[in-house]
Every structure is written in structure tokens, then in C-alpha cells.
Enzyme design. Sequence first.
Site, PDB file in Angstrom:
ATOM      1  CD  GLU A 192      -2.927  -1.167   2.274  1.00  0.00           C
ATOM      2  OE1 GLU A 192      -2.522  -1.316   3.451  1.00  0.00           O
ATOM      3  OE2 GLU A 192      -4.123  -1.016   1.992  1.00  0.00           O
ATOM      4  CD  GLU A 225      -3.359  -7.094   3.259  1.00  0.00           C
ATOM      5  OE1 GLU A 225      -2.958  -7.906   2.412  1.00  0.00           O
ATOM      6  OE2 GLU A 225      -2.916  -5.930   3.343  1.00  0.00           O
TER       7      GLU A 225
END
Length: 266
Positions: free
Chosen positions: A121, A141
Amino acid sequence: MRRIEDLELKNILLKVDGDGIASVTLNRPDKRNALDIATIEELVDIFTTLPRAGVKAAILRANGDHFSAGLDLVEHHRENRSASDFMHVCLRWHEAFNKMEYGGVPVIAVLKGAVVGGGLELASAAHIRVAGPDTYFGLPEGQRGLFTGGGATIRVADLIGKARMIDMMLSGRLYRGQEAVDVGLCQYLVEDAEAKAWEIARNAAQNPPLSNFAICSAISHMQNMSALDAAYAEAVVAGVVNTQDAAKARLEAFAKGTANKIKPDA
Ligand code: 1HE
């Protein structure tokens, strides 16, 4: 307005060289540059300050073998955060990464080792990503029982498309090498990512700051607009940038035939 020398930094090293190029170095190698909240706050401070401090370009790099292992999972576990606590954490991540992406200073990321989860990110908020041979990209994730919270649903989906992003999150698929370039996770794959990033930064720093400001913020803003509004905003930005004094000497040189030509070997 805060000055670079007034920033209090613990997890990030910041230096600006004589050419106005900043190096921003994640410096928690023993924790694989996991992003704890203190590091995120330092990123907010740095990328709020750099654009007003006359910095012409920034290199985002990391000490150690890995760019970043993403969210500090140990801190997250230890803090036992509520939903509302973590929502506010995510808002600080967004603040940091938006400052990077929309600040108008070109940010070139030097990638190595793990660029995973929140590390991806962070990397995806840079304007140019340069990967070395050992770089790999992942969104683990799903495996950790988590979800992205640092803007990946916008930026990573934008880079590689939602189908690939969902695949990465569901299956734990990692990308590396030429395939990572081909899908859009990075723009360069080279032996010496550090050297390449500096070369790109030094070239970009030759452009008038207002041109770089437009390139590094207007395009991102326009992606958030309808096509009609984006075209209008483009005309307004071009009106300002394309008539700037800093462009006049360059245009004059071109008109006289003394400017460089845009050719592969020029
Ligand atoms: C960490 C973290 C971390 C390492 N948070 N402390 N991210 C992940 O799921 C990736 C988690 N990390 C790893 O898979 C591995 O650490 C690496 C492949 C990156 C590196 O492996 P290695 O063998 O070099 O190091 P290590 O032995 O696993 O870790 C060294 C130390 O770094 C160790 O601490 P120590 O005190 O025991 O020495 C690790 O605990 C620490 N460390 N990674 C905290 N991530 C806004 S939402 C975003 C959601 C996400 O980012 S999910 C993805 C999370």
C-alpha cells in the site's frame, strides 16, 4: 509551516542532498520495516513538509533486506484495538499516503525483498516503483484474517485490476520478476534499483517544479473525477503550467532548434 530540520523522526531517516532530492529511509530493519503507528505519523509529517520545503524529488527506500512487511502485526495484536480505533489508524495511513500521492513532489520507491500488505500500500502511493531482482509483492491479508486498510482497494486495484488483487488476497499469490512488471506492480525491474531510482529522480528534478506538481498530483486527482470534470480540470491546469515563465526558455530553445530532441538515443 514546519521545517525539515524541526521534524522529530525515530523510525525514518530523512536527508536532502544539495540538488534538493530527499531520501526517505524506513529504518526498522530488525522489524522488517513493519509499519507501526509511529512510522505512519512520521510519514505524515515528512510528506506534509517536503512539498513546501523546496524538495524537487524524493526517494522512498528502506534499510535492511525488505522494503516493508506491512502493518505492524505485533503492535496491532498488542493494542487489542476496537473497530473504531483501527478505523482511525487507517485514516492516518490514508493521510500519509495521500500526502505522498497528491503532494506534487515526485516520489520514487526503491523496492527489495518483501513488499507486502501495507508495504505494498505504501509503495503504491509512490509515483514510480523500481524493483530489484529479489523483490516480491503480496497481499497476505486474507491469510492473516485481515483486510487492507491503507488504500490498496484504490491504489493496488488501480495498478493491477481488481481480479488480480482479489486473487492475491484470497490465495496469497506472490508476484515477482518480469511478471510483477507485466501486471503493473512496478515500472522497472533492474539489478541496481537504488541507482535507477536516483537516476530517475535526478532527471525528474530537472523539470520545472510546477510541471512536476501537476504531473504528480493533477493526474491522481483527475482519476477521481468524471471524464467531463477531468477534461475541464486538465484545461485549467494546462493553462497555468503551459504558460509558466519556467517553460519559456525551453520553448525558445526549441523554436531556435537548440533544444534536445525526443528520440530514443538523443
Ligand atoms: C514484524 C512483521 C510485521 C516481521 N509486524 N513485526 N504482513 C505480513 O503478513 C508479513 C509478516 N512478515 C513476514 O512474513 C516475514 O517477517 C518476512 C517474510 C517479511 C521476513 O521474514 P524474516 O525471516 O526475514 O524475518 P522474521 O524472523 O519473520 O521477522 C523478524 C522480526 O521482524 C521479528 O521480530 P522479533 O522481535 O521476533 O525479532 C518479526 O516479528 C518482525 N516482523 N514482519 C510486526 N508485519 C492497514 S492494513 C494492512 C494489513 C497488512 O499489512 S497485512 C500484511 C502483514
